[in-house]
Design an enzyme around this catalytic site. Structure first.
Site, PDB file in Angstrom:
ATOM      1  N   GLU A 117       0.831  -1.201   0.000  1.00 12.51           N
ATOM      2  CA  GLU A 117       0.000   0.000   0.000  1.00 12.51           C
ATOM      3  C   GLU A 117       0.867   1.254   0.000  1.00 12.51           C
ATOM      4  O   GLU A 117       1.934   1.266   0.616  1.00 12.51           O
ATOM      5  CB  GLU A 117      -0.907   0.008   1.249  1.00 12.51           C
ATOM      6  CG  GLU A 117      -1.894  -1.133   1.269  1.00 12.51           C
ATOM      7  CD  GLU A 117      -2.826  -1.094   2.487  1.00 12.51           C
ATOM      8  OE1 GLU A 117      -2.824  -0.096   3.232  1.00 12.51           O
ATOM      9  OE2 GLU A 117      -3.555  -2.078   2.677  1.00 12.51           O
ATOM     10  N   GLU A 184      -8.223   1.666  -4.852  1.00 10.70           N
ATOM     11  CA  GLU A 184      -9.330   1.273  -3.964  1.00 10.70           C
ATOM     12  C   GLU A 184     -10.205   2.472  -3.605  1.00 10.70           C
ATOM     13  O   GLU A 184      -9.708   3.523  -3.164  1.00 10.70           O
ATOM     14  CB  GLU A 184      -8.781   0.634  -2.673  1.00 10.70           C
ATOM     15  CG  GLU A 184      -9.892   0.279  -1.682  1.00 10.70           C
ATOM     16  CD  GLU A 184      -9.492  -0.673  -0.577  1.00 10.70           C
ATOM     17  OE1 GLU A 184      -8.353  -1.178  -0.580  1.00 10.70           O
ATOM     18  OE2 GLU A 184     -10.356  -0.921   0.291  1.00 10.70           O
TER      19      GLU A 184
HETATM   20  O1  KIV Z   1      -6.210  -7.487   1.848  1.00 17.14           O
HETATM   21  C1  KIV Z   1      -6.978  -7.270   0.918  1.00 17.14           C
HETATM   22  O2  KIV Z   1      -7.889  -8.034   0.608  1.00 17.14           O
HETATM   23  C2  KIV Z   1      -6.781  -6.025   0.188  1.00 17.14           C
HETATM   24  C3  KIV Z   1      -7.945  -5.496  -0.553  1.00 17.14           C
HETATM   25  C4  KIV Z   1      -8.886  -4.832   0.391  1.00 17.14           C
HETATM   26  C5  KIV Z   1      -7.506  -4.560  -1.592  1.00 17.14           C
HETATM   27  O3  KIV Z   1      -5.735  -5.437   0.256  1.00 17.14           O
END
Ligand code: KIV
Length: 284
Positions: A117, A184
């Protein structure tokens, strides 16, 4: 024999305008269902924190949890392109940490790529991981691991200033060398602009249709996660009541002596008489 998908197959799909389907999985059976259904990619998401472990968020998830779930998913889906999700704390501290943990995902977890992220602020991490020869997926917009500073799990890019920041993050992620990017919870108009500006595959979770593909959390998609359903989820099945009904019926039949019946039992080989003789030895 089925051919294992690589990043080149994902690029080819983008080139051909074929949308990419992506779903989360954390264990072998669900991964196998995804592969049998022809899913293009699987994410072993840190959403396992809520879906599998019952935490309130993703931040308690550790590297060791991720690695063992990646291994299970790989066993269930040997030919699907699998992305491992770097958990909170595994890449935020330094480029060296990020690279070392990304290598664990590949070496021990058996995945094809990692996701992390962050936009501009994570550009050097993305470059460090790419320099190890690892396929990287960026993740911008709503980034749940930093929901504290975002003021909660809130959609991003809904004001001009916020949209500009999301677009700048997208450009920084591509410039740092990411092979693809997940956006997202941003408005579709912002996603469309990102898709127009970037040449890498752009995938959406709650960021609308104008991009190269879609991701959802499997448990939301089949109605298995009961605590909360995000606005962007379309339920393709309602599995929770099916499971609860089956468990309730099983419990009832145990109590009523209906289960197990004769058809669910193993039987002795040959005549029962010698067994009954032998049983008597224990009565002395
Ligand atoms: O962990 C996950 O499933 C994710 C999604 C929410 C994008 O990172």
């Amino acid at each position: 024999m089925a051919k294992k998908k690589s990043i080149l197959d994902i690029y080819k799909m983008k080139q051909n305008g074929e949308k990419i389907s992506w779903i989360t999985s954390y264990d072998a059976p669900i991964a196998s269902f995804a592969e049998q259904a022809g899913m293009d990619m699987i994410l072993v998401g840190d959403s396992m924190g809520m879906v599998v472990f019952g935490f309130e968020g993703t931040n308690p998830v550790t590297m060791d949890m991720c690695i063992s779930h990646c291994q299970a998913v790989r066993r269930g889906a040997p030919n699907t392109f699998i992305v491992g999700d770097m958990p909170f704390g595994s890449y935020q501290i330094s480029d060296e940490d990020a690279a070392a943990n990304a290598i664990r995902f590949i070496k021990e977890g058996g995945v094809d790529a990692i996701k992390l992220e962050g936009g501009k602020s994570m550009a050097s991490r993305i470059a460090a991981i790419r320099n190890c020869g690892i396929v990287v997926c960026g993740h911008i917009g709503l980034t749940p691991q930093s929901s504290g500073v975002l003021g909660g799990h809130k959609a991003q890019g809904r004001t001009v200033e916020s949209a500009r920041a999301v677009i700048e993050d997208a450009l920084a992620v591509e410039a740092a060398g990411a092979n693809m990017i997940l956006v997202e919870a941003v408005p579709p108009e912002v996603t469309a602009k990102i898709h127009e500006l970037l040449s890498i595959p752009v995938l959406s979770i709650g960021a609308g249709a104008p991009c190269d593909g879609q991701l959802t959390i499997f448990a939301d998609t089949i109605g298995m996660f009961q605590s909360f359903t995000p606005k962007f989820i379309k339920k393709y099945a309602d599995i929770a009541p099916v499971i609860i009904d089956a468990f309730a019926q099983y419990s009832k039949e145990i109590k009523e002596g209906v289960f197990p019946s004769d058809e669910h039992c193993y039987h002795v080989i040959g005549d029962i008489a010698p067994f009954e003789e032998m049983f008597k030895e224990f009565d002395k």
